[in-house]
Motif scaffolding. Sequence first.
Motif, PDB file in Angstrom:
ATOM      1  N   TRP A  65       0.813  -1.210   0.000  1.00 39.62           N
ATOM      2  CA  TRP A  65       0.000   0.000   0.000  1.00 39.62           C
ATOM      3  C   TRP A  65       0.852   1.268   0.000  1.00 39.62           C
ATOM      4  N   LEU A  66       2.089   1.183  -0.457  1.00 45.27           N
ATOM      5  CA  LEU A  66       2.929   2.366  -0.628  1.00 45.27           C
ATOM      6  C   LEU A  66       3.053   2.648  -2.116  1.00 45.27           C
ATOM      7  N   ASP A  67       3.121   3.940  -2.469  1.00 40.87           N
ATOM      8  CA  ASP A  67       3.297   4.276  -3.882  1.00 40.87           C
ATOM      9  C   ASP A  67       4.772   4.127  -4.262  1.00 40.87           C
ATOM     10  N   ILE A 105      -2.519   7.113  -1.140  1.00 42.55           N
ATOM     11  CA  ILE A 105      -3.771   7.769  -0.753  1.00 42.55           C
ATOM     12  C   ILE A 105      -4.853   7.536  -1.798  1.00 42.55           C
ATOM     13  N   ALA A 106      -4.516   7.613  -3.067  1.00 42.57           N
ATOM     14  CA  ALA A 106      -5.512   7.427  -4.129  1.00 42.57           C
ATOM     15  C   ALA A 106      -6.117   6.026  -4.074  1.00 42.57           C
ATOM     16  N   ILE A 108     -12.180   2.791  -0.161  1.00 40.82           N
ATOM     17  CA  ILE A 108     -13.256   3.252   0.724  1.00 40.82           C
ATOM     18  C   ILE A 108     -14.491   3.601  -0.104  1.00 40.82           C
ATOM     19  N   LYS A 109     -14.297   4.205  -1.273  1.00 40.64           N
ATOM     20  CA  LYS A 109     -15.421   4.522  -2.153  1.00 40.64           C
ATOM     21  C   LYS A 109     -16.118   3.243  -2.610  1.00 40.64           C
ATOM     22  N   ARG A 110     -15.337   2.205  -2.917  1.00 37.02           N
ATOM     23  CA  ARG A 110     -15.912   0.924  -3.330  1.00 37.02           C
ATOM     24  C   ARG A 110     -16.814   0.350  -2.246  1.00 37.02           C
TER      25      ARG A 110
END
Length: 136
Positions: free
Chosen positions: A107-109, A116-117, A123-125
Amino acid sequence: MQIKKTVGRAGLGGTRKDYVIHTTCGEKYYAKAVGSQGYECGGINFESLKAIKAHIVEGGFDSEAPDEPVEDRQIPWDCVHPCALLIALRPESPGRLTLETLDAYGWLDCMGRPDIARAEREIKRVKNLKKDQNSY
C-alpha cells in the motif's frame, strides 16, 4: 454477500476443474472437485457449484453471523481493507511501524509514501457496496 466471479482451474487430479469463487467483498472461496459430481468448500460437501454459491450468498460460511435479521442491524464495513483505513485515518507523518505495515501489504506508492488514491478508491468501493445493499 454477492458473487462477483467464478474462475475454473485445473484440479490436481486433472479430471475435473476446481473453482475459485470471488465475492464483491473480496472474499475467496475454493471449491475442490470431489468424486465424479460433488464439491468441497470450507470443509462442507456440496452436490453442485450452484449449491455452494447459494450457501455463500446466504452467508453460510460467516461464523460470526448474528441471529437477528439483516433488516434490524447495520451492515458492517467488514470488506474494507485495513490498510485503506490506516491511510484514511493517518496522522500527518505516519510512524515507522505504519509504513512497514503498509509496505508489507503493498500500500505504498512508488515514492514510498502511503497510496492515498488507492485507499480513497477502496473506501469509495465499500461505500458503494453499502449503498447497493441498502437499496434492496
